[in-house]
Motif scaffolding. Structure first.
Motif, PDB file in Angstrom:
ATOM      1  N   ASP A 147       0.821  -1.213   0.000  1.00  0.00           N
ATOM      2  CA  ASP A 147       0.000   0.000   0.000  1.00  0.00           C
ATOM      3  C   ASP A 147       0.855   1.262   0.000  1.00  0.00           C
ATOM      4  OD1 ASP A 147      -1.825  -1.928   2.127  1.00  0.00           O
ATOM      5  OD2 ASP A 147      -2.806  -1.043   0.387  1.00  0.00           O
ATOM      6  N   PHE A 160      -8.341   0.781  -5.398  1.00  0.00           N
ATOM      7  CA  PHE A 160      -6.906   0.624  -5.101  1.00  0.00           C
ATOM      8  C   PHE A 160      -6.083   0.666  -6.381  1.00  0.00           C
ATOM      9  CE2 PHE A 160      -3.316  -2.315  -5.226  1.00  0.00           C
ATOM     10  CZ  PHE A 160      -2.515  -1.860  -4.184  1.00  0.00           C
ATOM     11  N   ARG A 201      -7.657  -6.794  -3.839  1.00  0.00           N
ATOM     12  CA  ARG A 201      -7.712  -5.330  -3.754  1.00  0.00           C
ATOM     13  C   ARG A 201      -8.862  -4.821  -4.616  1.00  0.00           C
ATOM     14  NH1 ARG A 201      -4.067  -3.077   0.006  1.00  0.00           N
ATOM     15  NH2 ARG A 201      -2.560  -4.742   0.421  1.00  0.00           N
TER      16      ARG A 201
END
Length: 215
Positions: free
Chosen positions: A50, A149, A145
């Motif tokens: 991330d 994202f 995800r």
């Protein structure tokens, strides 16, 4: 090393002295085997990041790695079991990854659509021939995800790369769909851990972003 289905890159690196390495998010999962001059080998599968991860590489260590294609589906448990139990050389085991990696063309198409900032989410789904809900399930189910994202990661990587070639922050923000320079700055700190001006001067980050990855 030879090309392997489902793998963007196979690489080898020898680290002479210990150092810290900053690894920016690239939408890829990595398998890395560490071969120290003394002691056992160690295999690690990295999750999708991330934000920028900071790792310390030990001295006198050889690293072998495989970078999976964005969205590639890996039978991680069976591959890592094989890797940790086998007596074969690690580079030979990495070449066998194609036995454990599956590439879904529908997932690849979805990620390619999401990387195009000018296409709205609903249009991405229509282009893929499914409903928005089905599009969401496909992406989350295969990658872990959300579509948001992937869209935000693609935008952040494009913007960071743009910063290396211009000092016009307003233009970078506008061209990459940020509301203003403050929004650009927040997203650069979120994904890369530093300000746009710092990114512009970071040769290591520049090199890392130039490597293969998502968008």
């Amino acid at each position: 090393m030879a090309a392997v289905e489902g793998v963007l890159d196979l690489w080898e690196h020898y680290q002479v002295s210990a150092c810290r390495v900053d690894i920016p998010p690239d939408g890829c999962r990595d398998i890395i085997v560490s071969l120290p001059s003394s002691g056992p080998n160690s295999w690690t599968l990295f999750a999708l990041a991330d934000t920028t991860e900071r790792k310390v590489v030990a001295s006198d260590t050889t690293l072998l790695g495989a970078k999976l294609r964005p969205g590639a589906i890996l039978d991680a448990e069976n591959f890592l079991d094989l890797a940790r139990q086998s007596t074969s050389p690690p580079d030979d085991l990495l070449k066998r990854l194609e036995e454990f990696v599956r590439v879904d063309s529908h997932v690849e198409e979805a990620l390619a659509l999401l990387a195009q900032s000018e296409i709205r989410m609903g249009h991405c789904a229509r282009q893929a021939g499914v409903s928005e809900r089905s599009f969401q399930r496909l992406v989350v189910g295969s990658t872990g995800r959300s579509p948001v994202f992937w869209r935000q990661l693609a935008r952040a990587r494009r913007a960071a790369k743009s910063l290396f070639s211009t000092d016009d922050m307003a233009a970078v923000a506008y061209e990459n769909g940020f509301s203003d320079q403050a929004h650009l700055s927040r997203e650069m700190r979120r994904w890369f851990g530093c300000s746009p001006s710092t990114i512009r001067q970071d040769a290591q980050l520049n090199a890392a972003l130039s490597q293969s990855g998502y968008a």
